[in-house]
Write an enzyme that holds these catalytic residues in place. Structure first.
Site, PDB file in Angstrom:
ATOM      1  N   GLY A  11      14.550  -1.557   0.711  1.00  0.00           N
ATOM      2  CA  GLY A  11      14.856  -2.564   1.734  1.00  0.00           C
ATOM      3  C   GLY A  11      14.782  -3.978   1.170  1.00  0.00           C
ATOM      4  N   ARG A  15      12.747 -11.040   5.821  1.00  0.00           N
ATOM      5  CA  ARG A  15      11.804 -11.941   6.500  1.00  0.00           C
ATOM      6  C   ARG A  15      10.764 -12.555   5.563  1.00  0.00           C
ATOM      7  NH1 ARG A  15       9.022  -9.577  11.356  1.00  0.00           N
ATOM      8  NH2 ARG A  15       9.451  -7.499  10.552  1.00  0.00           N
ATOM      9  N   TYR A 103       5.774   4.256   1.986  1.00  0.00           N
ATOM     10  CA  TYR A 103       6.573   3.032   1.942  1.00  0.00           C
ATOM     11  C   TYR A 103       5.969   2.069   0.916  1.00  0.00           C
ATOM     12  CZ  TYR A 103       8.682   4.194   6.529  1.00  0.00           C
ATOM     13  OH  TYR A 103       9.346   4.766   7.577  1.00  0.00           O
ATOM     14  N   GLY A 141       8.801   4.027  15.798  1.00  0.00           N
ATOM     15  CA  GLY A 141       9.242   5.337  16.255  1.00  0.00           C
ATOM     16  C   GLY A 141       8.090   6.005  17.003  1.00  0.00           C
ATOM     17  N   ASN A 170       4.918   6.351  14.746  1.00  0.00           N
ATOM     18  CA  ASN A 170       5.172   6.860  13.401  1.00  0.00           C
ATOM     19  C   ASN A 170       4.824   5.802  12.351  1.00  0.00           C
ATOM     20  OD1 ASN A 170       6.207   8.204  11.153  1.00  0.00           O
ATOM     21  ND2 ASN A 170       8.294   7.452  11.519  1.00  0.00           N
ATOM     22  N   ARG A 423     -15.601 -37.674 -41.407  1.00  0.00           N
ATOM     23  CA  ARG A 423     -15.470 -38.845 -40.529  1.00  0.00           C
ATOM     24  C   ARG A 423     -15.699 -40.075 -41.391  1.00  0.00           C
ATOM     25  NH1 ARG A 423     -21.318 -37.541 -37.773  1.00  0.00           N
ATOM     26  NH2 ARG A 423     -22.526 -38.623 -39.361  1.00  0.00           N
TER      27      ARG A 423
END
Ligand code: UD1
Ligand code: CA
Length: 449
Positions: A11, A15, A103, A141, A170, A423
């Site tokens: 998908g 959004r 999913y 669902g 679901n 130095r």
């Protein structure tokens, strides 16, 4: 019986308002699809198939990076969840045992819930669906139960008024025998108000074929799907809350748990103390008894037992701190092994380096590791003493028990036990400070008058 996983992730996730495929958005520094796989990991699945569609190339690249055994298949057109599952047919050819469909955008399904579904399958149900009592059934669902059996699933768009009153919904998670599943999928059509192939139709089809179906329920919080940035932020909060609780449970002290942020793979040993406002990126291991003091940021690093880090320290990838090492405020360490008990306490950058055990690195020391094109290494021997504000121009080595004078720019190796002094020599002008000051004050008087 072996198990297999199909993770649906084709998908678009429009959004999210994002150029990134939805399942690549991260929770706890791991892409969403990895969380779905993690839930399924407890089943010890034999084959795992991710169905990609939108942004499939990026999804494939991320899968290869995080989990090279994951098979990614393409669903070119998103014709519905049954059509998505059908794309995994070839990858699961000849597989026997159960297939679990998850999913990719649903990160919180618990391993115990999947075990309950497996048990229902063993109990004789051909298809097991995960349902939940929805506070607001909205567009979910609906599961139609009669005599304890699942009769069919009605998609929201197809419901009658009476069916809309059903609150058992679901989640999308389905389990069935591999062969049976694809036979049922073959029977799914798209003659409905969306013109989509609904996976949920397999329940009614199974019933018609004389197969029993069952629903297992879980808490609604597990079935949370991510569709928006706000939901992603909420998922992150849930993930963090769980990780903090798990850390406390495992014997880690968190003084202000709600201010500490973990990654999916953060390991913290027993009796470690994590002070407030510590952020973990991916790939961090903290050994027992270490203390991470407030406002530190760590990623890709290893902190030895009883070491102390921070406050305000930054450990970047490849920082390896030995046991009892100390890294103090405003110190950054990258790709460097720090020996046991070494001290790097203030305002220092150590990169591409090795610091021997018991060495002491003075404040303001910098390993000058980058010449604009190449990175070079610095080696500091055991028990060496690096004077404050030493610039170590790599590649360079300071030997065992060697010293550098404060303010030195060290461009040549310092042998074991030697002092490196780089130095300019100091000059003292007697009385000159007072003379200068008097002159300046006089100049100021002149201006203000
Ligand atoms: C689906 C279920 C619904 C359930 C709800 C739970 C169906 C027909 N409906 O509805 O019963 O209550 O999830 O959230 O299954 N996907 C693909 N390819 C496609 C279509 C979807 O990979 O062609 C993936 C999506 O990326 C997503 C998942 O399948 O991860 C669910 O798809 P989505 O469109 O969100 O289904 P819903 O209409 O919400
Ligand atoms: Ca959805």
């Amino acid at each position: 019986m072996p198990s297999h996983l199909i993770v649906l992730a084709a998908g678009q996730g429009s959004r999210m308002m994002s150029d990134l495929p939805k399942v690549l958005h991260q929770v706890g520094h791991a892409p969403l699809f990895m969380h779905a796989l993690q839930a399924g990991a407890a089943l010890d699945p034999e084959r795992r198939v991710l169905v990609a569609g939108h942004g499939a190339d990026e999804v494939r690249a991320a899968a290869a990076e995080h989990d090279e055994d994951l098979v990614v298949v393409l669903q070119e057109e998103q014709l519905g969840t049954a059509h998505a599952v059908a794309q995994a047919r070839e990858a699961l050819q000849g597989a026997n045992g159960d297939v679990f469909i998850l999913y990719g955008d649903t990160p919180f399904i618990q391993p115990e819930t999947l075990s309950m579904m497996a048990a229902a399958r063993s109990g004789g149900a051909a298809v097991v669906v995960l349902g939940f009592e929805a506070a607001d059934p909205g567009r979910y669902g609906r599961l139609v139960i009669e005599g304890g059996d699942l009769m069919r699933i009605v998609e929201h768009k197809e419901t009658t008024e009476a069916e809309r009153a059903i609150t058992l919904c679901n989640s999308g998670v389905v389990c069935a025998d591999a062969e049976v599943l694809f036979d049922l999928i073959d029977g799914v059509g798209n003659d409905n108000s969306s013109g989509e192939y609904y996976l949920t139709d397999i329940v009614g089809i199974a019933r018609e074929r004389g197969l029993r179906c069952a629903a297992v329920t879980c808490d609604e919080s597990e079935t949370m799907g991510i569709n928006t940035r706000a939901e992603l932020a909420r998922a992150e909060a849930i993930f963090q809350a769980r990780r903090r609780a798990a850390m406390l449970e495992d014997g880690v002290t968190l003084t202000a748990p709600e201010t500490v942020f973990f990654a999916h793979d953060t390991h913290v040993g027993r009796d470690a103390v994590i002070e407030p406002h510590v952020v973990f990126g991916p790939g961090v291991t903290i050994e027992s008894g270490a203390t991470i003091r407030a406002f530190s940021h760590l990623e890709g690093c290893h902190v030895g037992a009883r070491a102390v880090v921070g406050p305000y320290a930054r450990l970047r990838p490849g920082a390896e701190l030995g046991n009892d090492a100390k890294v103090g405020n405003f110190v950054e360490i990258k790709s460097a092994e720090i020996g046991e008990g070494a001290k790097i306490n203030h305002l220092t950058y150590i990169g591409d380096a090795a610091v021997g055990e018991g060495a002491n690195i003075g404040a303001g020391t910098v390993t000058c590791n980058y010449d604009g094109v190449f990175k070079h290494r610095t080696e500091i021997g055991a028990r060496a003493f690096i004077g404050s504000s030493t610039m170590l121009v790599a590649p360079v080595r300071v030997g065992v028990e060697a010293m550098t004078a404060s303010g030195s720019v060290i461009t040549n190796d310092v042998p074991d036990g030697a002092l490196g002094l780089g130095r300019s020599r100091q000059v003292v002008k007697e009385g000159l400070a007072r003379k200068l000051m008097a002159k300046l004050k006089a100049a100021k008087m002149k201006r203000t008058n």
